[in-house]
Design an enzyme around this catalytic site. Structure first.
Site, PDB file in Angstrom:
ATOM      1  N   SER A  61      39.564  34.063  39.360  1.00 16.33           N
ATOM      2  CA  SER A  61      39.538  34.194  37.902  1.00 16.33           C
ATOM      3  C   SER A  61      40.710  33.480  37.250  1.00 16.33           C
ATOM      4  O   SER A  61      41.719  33.171  37.885  1.00 16.33           O
ATOM      5  CB  SER A  61      39.574  35.667  37.501  1.00 16.33           C
ATOM      6  OG  SER A  61      38.620  36.398  38.212  1.00 16.33           O
TER       7      SER A  61
HETATM    8  N1  SAH Z   1      39.004  39.029  42.205  1.00 16.55           N
HETATM    9  C1  SAH Z   1      38.707  37.746  42.798  1.00 16.55           C
HETATM   10  C2  SAH Z   1      37.649  37.013  42.010  1.00 16.55           C
HETATM   11  C3  SAH Z   1      36.448  36.868  42.824  1.00 16.55           C
HETATM   12  S1  SAH Z   1      34.962  36.388  42.023  1.00 16.55           S
HETATM   13  C4  SAH Z   1      39.962  36.934  43.013  1.00 16.55           C
HETATM   14  O1  SAH Z   1      41.042  37.360  42.601  1.00 16.55           O
HETATM   15  O2  SAH Z   1      39.885  35.861  43.638  1.00 16.55           O
HETATM   16  C5  SAH Z   1      33.955  37.823  42.341  1.00 16.55           C
HETATM   17  C6  SAH Z   1      33.694  38.184  43.762  1.00 16.55           C
HETATM   18  O3  SAH Z   1      32.801  39.288  43.767  1.00 16.55           O
HETATM   19  C7  SAH Z   1      33.024  37.088  44.602  1.00 16.55           C
HETATM   20  O4  SAH Z   1      33.830  36.764  45.677  1.00 16.55           O
HETATM   21  C8  SAH Z   1      31.711  37.747  45.050  1.00 16.55           C
HETATM   22  O5  SAH Z   1      31.327  37.402  46.374  1.00 16.55           O
HETATM   23  C9  SAH Z   1      32.047  39.214  44.950  1.00 16.55           C
HETATM   24  N2  SAH Z   1      30.907  40.119  44.847  1.00 16.55           N
HETATM   25  C10 SAH Z   1      29.765  39.995  44.126  1.00 16.55           C
HETATM   26  N3  SAH Z   1      28.975  41.057  44.291  1.00 16.55           N
HETATM   27  C11 SAH Z   1      29.618  41.900  45.148  1.00 16.55           C
HETATM   28  C12 SAH Z   1      29.307  43.169  45.721  1.00 16.55           C
HETATM   29  N4  SAH Z   1      28.174  43.827  45.438  1.00 16.55           N
HETATM   30  N5  SAH Z   1      30.202  43.729  46.555  1.00 16.55           N
HETATM   31  C13 SAH Z   1      31.371  43.108  46.867  1.00 16.55           C
HETATM   32  N6  SAH Z   1      31.724  41.907  46.356  1.00 16.55           N
HETATM   33  C14 SAH Z   1      30.855  41.304  45.510  1.00 16.55           C
END
Ligand code: SAH
Length: 219
Positions: free
Chosen positions: A64
């Site tokens: 993000s």
């Molecule tokens: N907080 C992260 C941003 C990641 S983007 C950072 O600091 O880098 C959002 C993430 O949510 C992605 O990696 C995606 O794979 C994950 N995601 C989506 N649905 C999910 C679920 N049901 N359970 C766990 N992770 C999930």
């Protein structure tokens, strides 16, 4: 590779940008200053680590934008006594920031390769109060529930019921909600003895919250 001077200059610039965007909590600014974002990025994107933009990570996901990370963390009102659940661990960057502010962080991610990378980074930063699990985070982490705070970094159509159930009374949950990729709002939920209070914060754009653990090629 980034030099020490570039990191120092980039960090100063980023902190200035965050302040201008309404991030006033000095504990959060300090946590961001002490957590090198380039460390959570592939080499190709490291020189953009201090720009206030989202960037690609493995498995087609994104890390993000720093100002969104900071504003979400601020809305979550994390204290040093908090047990926090993050759904969508991705690169591990947001989890690392939370770990500097909370007692314990439990982070969930559906892509195994991302979990492996995030674990290695967290270990290298010597953050010992984070545990990362490969699982569908929309079901929560029942063994560790209830949580004082829950943060989702992937967008759901509605707040997942099982996560609300795993939030303590008096607890706070921050998440993006929306029907499409284009239209999402960041909302803050406070669970009170009388019921659930909702507050809309800002418009945002996150990857979708998807069901089940991902089947990654070559995994
Ligand atoms: N907080 C992260 C941003 C990641 S983007 C950072 O600091 O880098 C959002 C993430 O949510 C992605 O990696 C995606 O794979 C994950 N995601 C989506 N649905 C999910 C679920 N049901 N359970 C766990 N992770 C999930």
């Amino acid at each position: 590779m980034i030099t020490e001077d570039q990191r120092a200059e980039g960090t100063m610039r980023l902190i200035y940008t965050l302040r201008s965007n309404g991030v006033t909590d000095s504990r959060i600014l300090d946590a961001i200053e002490r957590t090198p974002r380039e460390f959570f990025l592939d080499r190709a994107f490291q020189d953009r680590a201090f720009d206030d933009i989202p960037l690609p990570i493995a498995c087609g996901q994104t890390i993000s934008q720093p100002s969104i990370v900071a504003l979400m963390t601020q809305a979550l009102e994390v204290t040093p006594r908090c047990k926090v659940l993050e759904v969508g661990c991705g690169s591990g960057y947001q989890a690392a920031i939370l770990a500097r502010l909370a007692r314990r962080v439990y982070a969930m991610e559906r892509h195994r390769p991302l979990v492996r990378q995030a674990r290695a980074r967290i270990e290298a930063l010597a953050l010992s109060n984070i545990q990362i699990l490969t699982a569908d985070g929309s079901r929560g982490w029942s063994d560790q529930a209830p949580f004082d705070r829950i943060l989702l970094t992937a967008a759901a159509e509605d707040p997942p019921k099982e996560l609300i159930a795993q939030l303590k009374t008096g607890g706070i949950m921050v998440l993006p909600v929306g029907q499409s990729d284009e239209m999402q709002q960041l909302i803050k939920i406070v669970k009170t003895p009388q019921g659930i209070e909702y507050q809309e914060l800002i418009d945002v754009r996150f990857v979708p919250l998807l069901p089940n653990v991902a089947e990654d090629v070559g995994d």
